[in-house]
Design a protein around this motif. Structure first.
Motif, PDB file in Angstrom:
ATOM      1  N   ALA A  31     -17.633  65.663 -40.391  1.00  9.52           N
ATOM      2  CA  ALA A  31     -18.259  66.344 -39.255  1.00  9.52           C
ATOM      3  C   ALA A  31     -19.733  66.540 -39.605  1.00  9.52           C
ATOM      4  N   ASN A  32     -20.472  67.121 -38.714  1.00  9.99           N
ATOM      5  CA  ASN A  32     -21.908  67.333 -38.948  1.00  9.99           C
ATOM      6  C   ASN A  32     -22.194  68.214 -40.157  1.00  9.99           C
ATOM      7  N   GLU A  33     -21.332  69.170 -40.449  1.00 10.78           N
ATOM      8  CA  GLU A  33     -21.563  70.090 -41.561  1.00 10.78           C
ATOM      9  C   GLU A  33     -21.026  69.560 -42.884  1.00 10.78           C
ATOM     10  N   GLY A  34     -20.458  68.363 -42.893  1.00  6.66           N
ATOM     11  CA  GLY A  34     -19.940  67.788 -44.126  1.00  6.66           C
ATOM     12  C   GLY A  34     -18.454  68.004 -44.350  1.00  6.66           C
ATOM     13  N   SER A  35     -17.841  68.929 -43.621  1.00 10.18           N
ATOM     14  CA  SER A  35     -16.402  69.114 -43.764  1.00 10.18           C
ATOM     15  C   SER A  35     -15.690  68.010 -42.973  1.00 10.18           C
ATOM     16  N   PRO A  36     -14.469  67.680 -43.344  1.00 11.79           N
ATOM     17  CA  PRO A  36     -13.786  66.591 -42.655  1.00 11.79           C
ATOM     18  C   PRO A  36     -13.558  66.889 -41.177  1.00 11.79           C
ATOM     19  N   ALA A  37     -13.941  65.941 -40.333  1.00 11.41           N
ATOM     20  CA  ALA A  37     -13.660  66.054 -38.908  1.00 11.41           C
ATOM     21  C   ALA A  37     -12.299  65.440 -38.614  1.00 11.41           C
ATOM     22  N   ARG A  38     -12.028  64.315 -39.306  1.00 11.73           N
ATOM     23  CA  ARG A  38     -10.761  63.613 -39.142  1.00 11.73           C
ATOM     24  C   ARG A  38     -10.386  62.916 -40.440  1.00 11.73           C
ATOM     25  N   ILE A  39      -9.110  62.803 -40.614  1.00 10.18           N
ATOM     26  CA  ILE A  39      -8.584  61.986 -41.705  1.00 10.18           C
ATOM     27  C   ILE A  39      -7.643  60.982 -41.058  1.00 10.18           C
ATOM     28  N   ILE A  40      -7.955  59.704 -41.253  1.00 13.32           N
ATOM     29  CA  ILE A  40      -7.147  58.637 -40.683  1.00 13.32           C
ATOM     30  C   ILE A  40      -6.516  57.882 -41.841  1.00 13.32           C
ATOM     31  N   GLY A  41      -5.195  57.726 -41.802  1.00  9.41           N
ATOM     32  CA  GLY A  41      -4.564  57.038 -42.911  1.00  9.41           C
ATOM     33  C   GLY A  41      -3.115  56.699 -42.672  1.00  9.41           C
ATOM     34  N   ILE A  42      -2.509  56.160 -43.718  1.00 13.87           N
ATOM     35  CA  ILE A  42      -1.098  55.802 -43.674  1.00 13.87           C
ATOM     36  C   ILE A  42      -0.417  56.280 -44.954  1.00 13.87           C
ATOM     37  N   VAL A  43       0.877  56.440 -44.860  1.00 12.38           N
ATOM     38  CA  VAL A  43       1.712  56.697 -46.035  1.00 12.38           C
ATOM     39  C   VAL A  43       2.788  55.624 -46.010  1.00 12.38           C
ATOM     40  N   GLN A  44       2.842  54.839 -47.084  1.00 13.53           N
ATOM     41  CA  GLN A  44       3.754  53.704 -47.166  1.00 13.53           C
ATOM     42  C   GLN A  44       4.744  53.923 -48.302  1.00 13.53           C
ATOM     43  N   ASP A  45       6.026  53.724 -48.026  1.00 15.67           N
ATOM     44  CA  ASP A  45       7.059  53.831 -49.059  1.00 15.67           C
ATOM     45  C   ASP A  45       6.985  52.585 -49.940  1.00 15.67           C
ATOM     46  N   ILE A  46       6.705  52.779 -51.228  1.00 14.93           N
ATOM     47  CA  ILE A  46       6.583  51.658 -52.164  1.00 14.93           C
ATOM     48  C   ILE A  46       7.639  51.740 -53.273  1.00 14.93           C
ATOM     49  N   THR A  47       8.726  52.447 -53.017  1.00 19.14           N
ATOM     50  CA  THR A  47       9.768  52.631 -54.025  1.00 19.14           C
ATOM     51  C   THR A  47      10.342  51.302 -54.495  1.00 19.14           C
ATOM     52  N   ASP A  48      10.679  50.419 -53.578  1.00 18.17           N
ATOM     53  CA  ASP A  48      11.256  49.125 -53.962  1.00 18.17           C
ATOM     54  C   ASP A  48      10.255  48.304 -54.767  1.00 18.17           C
ATOM     55  N   GLN A  49       8.996  48.341 -54.383  1.00 23.50           N
ATOM     56  CA  GLN A  49       7.953  47.634 -55.126  1.00 23.50           C
ATOM     57  C   GLN A  49       7.867  48.154 -56.551  1.00 23.50           C
ATOM     58  N   ARG A  50       7.903  49.467 -56.718  1.00 20.71           N
ATOM     59  CA  ARG A  50       7.853  50.062 -58.062  1.00 20.71           C
ATOM     60  C   ARG A  50       9.045  49.626 -58.910  1.00 20.71           C
ATOM     61  N   LYS A  51      10.228  49.598 -58.307  1.00 19.71           N
ATOM     62  CA  LYS A  51      11.426  49.183 -59.036  1.00 19.71           C
ATOM     63  C   LYS A  51      11.286  47.744 -59.516  1.00 19.71           C
ATOM     64  N   LEU A  52      10.787  46.859 -58.648  1.00 20.72           N
ATOM     65  CA  LEU A  52      10.601  45.457 -59.040  1.00 20.72           C
ATOM     66  C   LEU A  52       9.561  45.322 -60.141  1.00 20.72           C
ATOM     67  N   GLU A  53       8.475  46.078 -60.047  1.00 25.41           N
ATOM     68  CA  GLU A  53       7.447  46.040 -61.091  1.00 25.41           C
ATOM     69  C   GLU A  53       8.021  46.481 -62.430  1.00 25.41           C
ATOM     70  N   ASN A  54       8.821  47.534 -62.425  1.00 28.56           N
ATOM     71  CA  ASN A  54       9.432  48.026 -63.667  1.00 28.56           C
ATOM     72  C   ASN A  54      10.384  46.993 -64.265  1.00 28.56           C
ATOM     73  N   ARG A  55      11.175  46.334 -63.427  1.00 27.94           N
ATOM     74  CA  ARG A  55      12.068  45.288 -63.922  1.00 27.94           C
ATOM     75  C   ARG A  55      11.291  44.141 -64.515  1.00 27.94           C
ATOM     76  N   PHE A  56      10.216  43.738 -63.859  1.00 26.32           N
ATOM     77  CA  PHE A  56       9.397  42.632 -64.336  1.00 26.32           C
ATOM     78  C   PHE A  56       8.762  42.973 -65.689  1.00 26.32           C
ATOM     79  N   GLN A  57       8.252  44.193 -65.830  1.00 25.39           N
ATOM     80  CA  GLN A  57       7.629  44.609 -67.083  1.00 25.39           C
ATOM     81  C   GLN A  57       8.628  44.617 -68.229  1.00 25.39           C
ATOM     82  N   LYS A  58       9.862  44.951 -67.952  1.00 27.14           N
ATOM     83  CA  LYS A  58      10.878  44.967 -69.002  1.00 27.14           C
ATOM     84  C   LYS A  58      11.220  43.566 -69.483  1.00 27.14           C
ATOM     85  N   LEU A  59      11.013  42.567 -68.637  1.00 25.64           N
ATOM     86  CA  LEU A  59      11.296  41.182 -69.022  1.00 25.64           C
ATOM     87  C   LEU A  59      10.258  40.647 -69.995  1.00 25.64           C
ATOM     88  N   PHE A  60       9.035  41.165 -69.915  1.00 24.00           N
ATOM     89  CA  PHE A  60       7.959  40.627 -70.749  1.00 24.00           C
ATOM     90  C   PHE A  60       7.448  41.679 -71.641  1.00 24.00           C
TER      91      PHE A  60
END
Length: 76
Positions: free
Chosen positions: A47-76
């Protein structure tokens, strides 16, 4: 928000106020007690005074991605 991840999320929010954007991966605990990983991304529009006027964003569930990354790291 998982209690262990709250400090990092708050720090990402403060950094986002300075840069105008944020991205942070953290855990949440659902009402049924299940823990999931999410990625929050967005922009902070000031906003004009520097405080947030709006916050635009998303929240994405990445649980499955994290599980795959952990499995991959354990292989190597």
């Amino acid at each position: 928000v998982h209690p262990d991840d709250l400090p990092g999320l708050l720090a990402a929010g403060e950094a986002g106020r300075a840069t105008g954007h944020f991205s942070f991966d953290h855990r949440i605990i659902r009402k049924d007690g299940v823990t999931r990983w999410v990625r929050e991304r967005g922009e902070i529009l000031p906003a004009n005074e520097g405080s947030p006027a709006r916050i635009i964003g998303i929240v994405q569930d990445i649980t499955d991605q994290r599980k795959l990354e952990n499995r991959f790291q354990k292989l190597f």
